[in-house]
Design an enzyme around this catalytic site. Structure first.
Site, PDB file in Angstrom:
ATOM      1  N   HIS A  22       1.651  12.162   0.111  1.00  0.00           N
ATOM      2  CA  HIS A  22       1.170  13.545   0.208  1.00  0.00           C
ATOM      3  C   HIS A  22       2.354  14.470  -0.063  1.00  0.00           C
ATOM      4  O   HIS A  22       3.362  14.413   0.642  1.00  0.00           O
ATOM      5  CB  HIS A  22       0.600  13.812   1.602  1.00  0.00           C
ATOM      6  CG  HIS A  22      -0.584  12.971   1.929  1.00  0.00           C
ATOM      7  ND1 HIS A  22      -1.825  13.214   1.390  1.00  0.00           N
ATOM      8  CD2 HIS A  22      -0.729  11.871   2.716  1.00  0.00           C
ATOM      9  CE1 HIS A  22      -2.683  12.307   1.846  1.00  0.00           C
ATOM     10  NE2 HIS A  22      -2.041  11.476   2.646  1.00  0.00           N
ATOM     11  N   HIS A  80     -21.651  12.510   1.637  1.00  0.00           N
ATOM     12  CA  HIS A  80     -22.093  13.660   2.443  1.00  0.00           C
ATOM     13  C   HIS A  80     -21.658  14.992   1.835  1.00  0.00           C
ATOM     14  O   HIS A  80     -22.203  16.036   2.159  1.00  0.00           O
ATOM     15  CB  HIS A  80     -21.607  13.539   3.885  1.00  0.00           C
ATOM     16  CG  HIS A  80     -20.126  13.616   4.035  1.00  0.00           C
ATOM     17  ND1 HIS A  80     -19.289  12.577   3.711  1.00  0.00           N
ATOM     18  CD2 HIS A  80     -19.315  14.618   4.456  1.00  0.00           C
ATOM     19  CE1 HIS A  80     -18.044  12.934   3.936  1.00  0.00           C
ATOM     20  NE2 HIS A  80     -18.036  14.170   4.392  1.00  0.00           N
ATOM     21  N   SER A 136       0.843  -1.180   0.000  1.00  0.00           N
ATOM     22  CA  SER A 136       0.000   0.000   0.000  1.00  0.00           C
ATOM     23  C   SER A 136       0.885   1.238   0.000  1.00  0.00           C
ATOM     24  O   SER A 136       1.818   1.335   0.792  1.00  0.00           O
ATOM     25  CB  SER A 136      -0.865  -0.057   1.254  1.00  0.00           C
ATOM     26  OG  SER A 136      -1.530   1.153   1.427  1.00  0.00           O
ATOM     27  N   HIS A 191      -5.073   8.887 -16.656  1.00  0.00           N
ATOM     28  CA  HIS A 191      -6.024   7.899 -17.177  1.00  0.00           C
ATOM     29  C   HIS A 191      -5.562   7.283 -18.497  1.00  0.00           C
ATOM     30  O   HIS A 191      -5.797   6.098 -18.725  1.00  0.00           O
ATOM     31  CB  HIS A 191      -7.421   8.509 -17.298  1.00  0.00           C
ATOM     32  CG  HIS A 191      -8.167   8.498 -15.994  1.00  0.00           C
ATOM     33  ND1 HIS A 191      -8.812   7.375 -15.536  1.00  0.00           N
ATOM     34  CD2 HIS A 191      -8.332   9.429 -15.038  1.00  0.00           C
ATOM     35  CE1 HIS A 191      -9.367   7.623 -14.358  1.00  0.00           C
ATOM     36  NE2 HIS A 191      -9.084   8.886 -14.025  1.00  0.00           N
ATOM     37  N   ASN A 218      -2.481   0.360  -4.223  1.00  0.00           N
ATOM     38  CA  ASN A 218      -2.540  -0.787  -3.326  1.00  0.00           C
ATOM     39  C   ASN A 218      -2.802  -2.021  -4.177  1.00  0.00           C
ATOM     40  O   ASN A 218      -3.642  -2.000  -5.062  1.00  0.00           O
ATOM     41  CB  ASN A 218      -3.668  -0.558  -2.297  1.00  0.00           C
ATOM     42  CG  ASN A 218      -4.192  -1.837  -1.672  1.00  0.00           C
ATOM     43  OD1 ASN A 218      -5.341  -2.209  -1.900  1.00  0.00           O
ATOM     44  ND2 ASN A 218      -3.368  -2.504  -0.910  1.00  0.00           N
ATOM     45  N   THR A 219      -2.013  -3.075  -3.963  1.00  0.00           N
ATOM     46  CA  THR A 219      -2.358  -4.362  -4.572  1.00  0.00           C
ATOM     47  C   THR A 219      -2.150  -5.451  -3.519  1.00  0.00           C
ATOM     48  O   THR A 219      -1.318  -5.312  -2.625  1.00  0.00           O
ATOM     49  CB  THR A 219      -1.501  -4.681  -5.821  1.00  0.00           C
ATOM     50  OG1 THR A 219      -0.124  -4.385  -5.549  1.00  0.00           O
ATOM     51  CG2 THR A 219      -1.946  -3.877  -7.030  1.00  0.00           C
ATOM     52  N   ARG A 220      -2.943  -6.487  -3.636  1.00  0.00           N
ATOM     53  CA  ARG A 220      -2.891  -7.537  -2.601  1.00  0.00           C
ATOM     54  C   ARG A 220      -3.325  -8.884  -3.186  1.00  0.00           C
ATOM     55  O   ARG A 220      -4.043  -8.930  -4.189  1.00  0.00           O
ATOM     56  CB  ARG A 220      -3.798  -7.157  -1.428  1.00  0.00           C
ATOM     57  CG  ARG A 220      -5.225  -6.891  -1.845  1.00  0.00           C
ATOM     58  CD  ARG A 220      -6.065  -6.226  -0.753  1.00  0.00           C
ATOM     59  NE  ARG A 220      -7.411  -5.968  -1.257  1.00  0.00           N
ATOM     60  CZ  ARG A 220      -7.777  -4.875  -1.928  1.00  0.00           C
ATOM     61  NH1 ARG A 220      -6.910  -3.907  -2.159  1.00  0.00           N
ATOM     62  NH2 ARG A 220      -9.014  -4.744  -2.375  1.00  0.00           N
ATOM     63  N   HIS A 245      -2.375   7.237  -4.372  1.00  0.00           N
ATOM     64  CA  HIS A 245      -2.657   6.020  -3.606  1.00  0.00           C
ATOM     65  C   HIS A 245      -2.562   4.819  -4.547  1.00  0.00           C
ATOM     66  O   HIS A 245      -3.079   4.859  -5.666  1.00  0.00           O
ATOM     67  CB  HIS A 245      -4.076   6.123  -3.028  1.00  0.00           C
ATOM     68  CG  HIS A 245      -4.642   4.798  -2.600  1.00  0.00           C
ATOM     69  ND1 HIS A 245      -5.684   4.190  -3.280  1.00  0.00           N
ATOM     70  CD2 HIS A 245      -4.303   3.975  -1.586  1.00  0.00           C
ATOM     71  CE1 HIS A 245      -5.957   3.044  -2.676  1.00  0.00           C
ATOM     72  NE2 HIS A 245      -5.145   2.873  -1.662  1.00  0.00           N
TER      73      HIS A 245
END
Lengths: 307, 307
Positions: A129, A207, A125, A177, A141-143, A139
């Site tokens: 910043h 929200h 992960s 992209h 992340n691979t798992r 960010h």
């Protein structure tokens, strides 16, 4: 994405006939996440050094990743690598390989773990910043997941990568992209569209009625029944992310910015915190299943403000 | 606290025989929250002015509360009063009176609302983050709830107040608790102990194994069947909080502090954010039931940092 179908496909995976093969996959995946960690840390450290050499007037500190091992109570552990520099205000690269038993509350939520609750998971992960608000936060992340017991073990990959620019930034959106799409298209013409949509759905703050950033890709329960090809895709996610993001940093690290840009950055980071603590599965799930809070909350930005 | 018993007591409240009386209670409570808002804003504004007069070297800005009305989609609304000054880095005083219908998901969680989902609620909420790390952050909230329909309406008060010092601060802890205890003891010798414990349980971060602050009191489903006395207690919570906290500010506002104190403050505020977004019922519930995100997230500190 039809998540129900994906979860169903996990349940319908063929029986494992060869325990050695599962162990080989675990070792291979784990080794890959470790190698990728080293590559990403090297690449980021080089950028930090390049920045320092050109900005020595700021100070003459030299930075490096600080490594911290941690053990998980239920089994396994990981290594956090963090750097707080002048270019990378805070970057964390965490690898972990954990195993154990999900609690009653959670095992029903994990395909293959419903009966025994047994799981094994390894992953990487990355959350970054940047000091300069012209450079997006990132960010990745691979798992690799293995659940269940004996011959009824289920396996899949999950992960993704996405950017959070601090100001409206159509240029970076298009660039990021296009590279991610090109990478995805090498494996399957549906991946980019499907996983982009999943990413947009996932990284959204209801929200605020706002996306967290400009998205990227997000995938889970990923198993095409061709493990070698799936691993190749997962490797490519990590490598492409690392290359594209490093290039964005290189291009922008000396760009000027205003006080207003900085303020916008601090407030945008507030939204990042809101997302991670209110909605992010990894964060909320991790904290509630006895994960290492320091490693989980490594994703939180160093300086944040709310209006 | 035996919360089950309290909720049971709410269910077993005598039938309402007089609709006019319920309306009188609603109006009286609502008017009280409005009056308390004015008192608290006046008191805080005076402190901010006193500070400015003595610290005019900083700047010659004058501050005041900025009022912002908001309407709730489902019915009712409120007024946010916020001030961003030199002494009060960010303080918000929010009053609201809302009514409507809880969704299927939530109505089972609210005593008296299980059948029709109907509710009416009025309250005041105060959150204050101070520039000077020697002055604790503070939170106070009181509210009056009415659920159900016709003669089977249920009513109760909820609320509390608590402090979050930015550094280890036994002195303020002792002072604050002694005043709150004295106030509670006027009404019932059990209130302080019961509501202090509830507060300690509530304002706790399990993932950090840390309390949010030094506590105070926290109560809910509060109805002794003597409405006038209950209102008196709720009024006293607001008034005592306002007086004690204002005195703490007055005593400490010119105290010197170090860079280290400031850093500690910013990190302590990170814990505050973690609590509010991960665990606070008002925040999580409010955001998920279509509350005003601006009013709800007013509680978040202005400047925060994570290591």
């Amino acid at each position: 994405m039809n998540k129900k179908k994906l979860i169903n496909d996990i349940h319908n995976q063929p029986k494992v006939v060869n325990e050695k093969l599962i162990n080989f996959k675990k070792k291979t995946a784990e080794k890959w996440f470790l190698d990728l960690r080293d590559m990403i840390c090297d690449s980021f450290l080089k950028l930090e050094k390049k920045y320092s050499e050109n900005k020595t007037k700021i100070n003459n500190k030299t930075y490096d990743f600080e490594k911290k091992k941690w053990l998980r109570d239920g089994g396994g552990g990981g290594v956090m690598s963090t750097m707080r520099g002048d270019l990378f205000e805070k970057v964390g690269v965490n690898i972990s390989t954990v195993h154990g038993q999900f609690s009653e509350e959670f095992k029903s939520q994990i395909p293959g773990a419903e009966e025994t609750g047994r799981f094994w998971a390894s992953g990487i992960s990355v959350v970054s910043h940047m000091s300069n608000p012209k450079i997006p936060a990132a960010h990745m992340n691979t798992r690799f997941l293995v659940t269940g017991e004996g011959s009824s073990k289920k396996t899949w990959f999950g992960g993704g990568c996405d950017l959070t620019p601090m100001t409206n930034d159509k240029k970076v959106e298009k660039l990021f992209h296009s590279h991610i799409k090109k990478m995805c298209d090498k494996y399957n013409k549906n991946y980019y569209e499907d996983y982009k949509l999943w990413c947009d759905e996932y990284f959204f703050l209801p929200h605020r009625n706002e996306p967290r950033g400009i998205g990227g890709i997000f995938f889970d329960y990923f198993n095409s029944l061709d493990w070698d090809k799936d691993l190749e895709f997962v490797r490519d996610v990590g490598l492409t992310f690392s290359e594209v993001y490093s290039n964005i940093i290189k291009e922008r690290m000396f760009q000027d910015y205003s006080k207003k840009d900085k303020l916008e950055q601090l407030e945008k980071r507030g939204r990042y915190v809101e997302f991670n603590l209110l909605y992010d599965r990894g964060t909320v799930f991790g904290l509630k299943t006895g994960g290492n809070p320091e490693a989980i909350l490594m994703s939180l930005p160093p300086q944040v403000s709310w209006k």
